[in-house]
Design a protein around this motif. Structure first.
Motif, short mmCIF file in Angstrom:
data_model
loop_
_atom_site.label_atom_id
_atom_site.label_comp_id
_atom_site.label_asym_id
_atom_site.label_seq_id
_atom_site.Cartn_x
_atom_site.Cartn_y
_atom_site.Cartn_z
N THR A 170 0.82 -1.22 0.00
CA THR A 170 0.00 0.00 0.00
C THR A 170 0.85 1.26 0.00
OG1 THR A 170 -0.17 -0.09 2.42
CG2 THR A 170 -1.94 -1.12 1.14
N PHE A 171 2.00 1.25 0.70
CA PHE A 171 2.83 2.45 0.75
C PHE A 171 3.72 2.60 -0.47
CE2 PHE A 171 5.20 -0.82 3.06
CZ PHE A 171 6.47 -0.73 2.48
N GLU A 172 3.64 1.64 -1.42
CA GLU A 172 4.38 1.74 -2.68
C GLU A 172 3.44 1.82 -3.88
OE1 GLU A 172 7.07 -1.52 -2.95
OE2 GLU A 172 8.53 -0.64 -1.57
N THR A 210 -0.29 2.40 -9.90
CA THR A 210 1.06 2.08 -10.35
C THR A 210 1.95 1.86 -9.13
OG1 THR A 210 1.55 4.45 -10.50
CG2 THR A 210 0.93 3.32 -12.53
N GLN A 211 2.89 0.95 -9.27
CA GLN A 211 3.85 0.72 -8.20
C GLN A 211 4.95 1.75 -8.28
OE1 GLN A 211 5.66 -3.16 -8.10
NE2 GLN A 211 6.64 -2.82 -6.14
N LYS A 212 5.21 2.41 -7.18
CA LYS A 212 6.24 3.45 -7.14
C LYS A 212 7.00 3.33 -5.82
CE LYS A 212 6.99 8.44 -7.28
NZ LYS A 212 6.35 9.78 -7.27
N ALA A 213 8.16 2.69 -5.90
CA ALA A 213 8.99 2.53 -4.71
C ALA A 213 9.57 3.89 -4.32
CB ALA A 213 10.10 1.53 -4.98
N ARG A 214 9.44 4.26 -3.06
CA ARG A 214 10.00 5.53 -2.57
C ARG A 214 11.46 5.31 -2.17
NH1 ARG A 214 6.52 7.08 2.26
NH2 ARG A 214 6.68 4.84 2.59
N SER A 215 12.25 6.34 -2.32
CA SER A 215 13.67 6.21 -2.02
C SER A 215 14.25 7.54 -1.55
CB SER A 215 14.43 5.73 -3.27
OG SER A 215 14.33 6.70 -4.31
N PHE A 216 15.44 7.47 -0.96
CA PHE A 216 16.19 8.66 -0.58
C PHE A 216 17.64 8.45 -0.96
CE2 PHE A 216 16.73 5.90 3.06
CZ PHE A 216 18.05 6.10 3.44
N LYS A 228 18.65 4.47 -1.34
CA LYS A 228 17.96 3.43 -0.59
C LYS A 228 16.45 3.55 -0.77
CE LYS A 228 20.97 0.89 1.74
NZ LYS A 228 20.97 -0.60 1.69
N GLU A 229 15.81 2.41 -1.00
CA GLU A 229 14.36 2.37 -1.03
C GLU A 229 13.81 2.24 0.39
OE1 GLU A 229 12.90 -0.67 -3.59
OE2 GLU A 229 13.72 0.24 -5.42
N PHE A 230 12.60 2.78 0.60
CA PHE A 230 11.98 2.67 1.91
C PHE A 230 11.57 1.22 2.14
CE2 PHE A 230 10.40 7.19 3.00
CZ PHE A 230 11.49 7.76 2.36
N ARG A 309 10.96 11.60 3.33
CA ARG A 309 9.98 11.55 2.26
C ARG A 309 10.65 11.10 0.97
NH1 ARG A 309 7.20 17.28 2.92
NH2 ARG A 309 6.90 17.29 5.18
N ASP A 310 9.82 10.76 0.01
CA ASP A 310 10.32 10.27 -1.26
C ASP A 310 11.22 11.31 -1.91
OD1 ASP A 310 10.62 8.57 -3.44
OD2 ASP A 310 8.86 9.39 -4.48
#
Length: 350
Positions: A170-172, A210-216, A228-230, A309-310
């Protein structure tokens, strides 16, 4: 002000030290309500009949000798489909314009048309096949397709559930809702966290998952420069530092931990004693550099509650002595050679 701050200080940026107030406002902030983006409303709209809808028309009469009375009772059920011209045909009432009208409006028209022909007619109209009042969902869902919007109202999460749910976490999962020429996007998790985001759908809505991996990104005087992805729904600043291997013991300046982000203007307006100048004039997002001094023990507690945050960029400054250390590493071979030559000469002299 450190050397790094002098380099980045500009009218184009805001440098904001992280204290308890900043950590509370920015670190725990949830983005603007999805329902408010681009004027998308959550109000329920009246269902309108359209071409292709299947209607069921029930007609009752007060006497068993009426036009629509049968052996079984004083009523008749008629099925009808709205044709290309937007009309339906009802016996003794004729062709009636249904497309573009509400169910109650069509019911009233049919009932009035039968007055004087049927015996005290009572009419009920229901929509059995709702082709017009529907929404489309596509993307990373179990069963993409067109789904009807119920008379009681269908919310965005209900549509996702009807379509088999998201294939990703859900968070991606990014949910994009397009309504006419307007659109807005939010994470699927935000539909749970902020109930107002779970808006009511209207006919013609298009939803894309859509799948969207968050990263920093972490760079500078960290043990390992990395993207790094969350791994979880939330990642704190302290966790982000740990995920990048922590500060480099030999070169990092603990006083100079910086977080680069385009911050929502609504957040910046809540900060105390921040002179933003022209940055907040008609701005939606503002370039902000958050500074954390890890020499202060309190900063470690703040880092624990300051959420990443992303696309955040984390930078750790080099300590002033680190540059001198680099210089020593460069000249070390020269010093070693000179020392060796000196020893040889001293040995030869003896």
């Amino acid at each position: 002000m450190t050397d790094v701050e002098q380099d980045i200080a500009s009218s184009d940026y805001l440098v904001i030290p992280v204290d308890s107030h900043v950590a509370e406002v920015a670190g725990r902030y949830r983005p603007q309500k999805f329902a408010d983006y681009f004027g998308i409303k959550s109000r329920r709209e009246t269902q309108i009949i359209g071409v292709g809808d299947k209607l069921r028309i029930n007609i009752w009469e007060a006497d068993s000798q009426g036009l629509f009375s049968t052996v079984e009772g004083k009523s008749t059920a008629i099925g009808s489909v709205v044709d290309q011209s937007g009309r339906i045909f009802v016996p003794y009432a004729g062709r009636i314009q249904a497309s573009g009208r509400s169910v109650e409006s069509v019911r009233t028209i049919i009932q009035n048309a039968l007055v004087g022909k049927a015996i005290e007619p009572q009419v009920q109209v229901t929509v059995e096949g709702n082709q017009t009042n529907s929404a489309v969902i596509v993307g990373d869902v179990g069963k993409p397709g067109t789904y009807p919007i119920s008379l009681a109202g269908t919310r965005l999460l209900e549509l996702v559930a009807n379509a088999g749910g998201s294939r990703a976490k859900t968070f991606e999962t990014m949910v994009t809702l397009k309504r006419g020429n307007r659109q807005a996007a939010t994470l699927l998790q935000d539909l749970f966290d902020v109930p107002e985001n779970n808006v009511l759908l209207v006919k013609g809505d298009n939803v894309l998952l859509t799948q969207k991996a968050r990263s920093f990104t972490a760079f500078g005087a960290v043990t390992k420069t990395t993207i790094k992805e969350f791994p979880t729904q939330t990642v704190s600043l302290a966790e982000a530092l740990a995920m990048s291997g922590g500060l480099n013991d030999r070169s990092a300046d603990p006083r100079g931990v910086y977080l680069f982000r385009f911050e929502d203007a609504d957040v910046v307006r809540k900060f105390r004693n921040v002179k933003s100048g022209e940055l907040l004039t008609d701005a939606f997002q503002v370039p902000v550099v958050y500074k954390l001094n890890l020499r202060d023990p309190k900063a470690w507690f703040l880092a624990r509650y300051f959420e990443m945050r992303d696309k955040d960029m984390l930078y750790v400054a080099n300590h002033n002595t680190a540059e001198f250390g680099k210089f020593l590493q460069i000249i070390q071979p020269l010093l070693s050679s000179a020392r060796a030559t000196q020893l040889i000469a001293e040995t030869a002299g003896n």
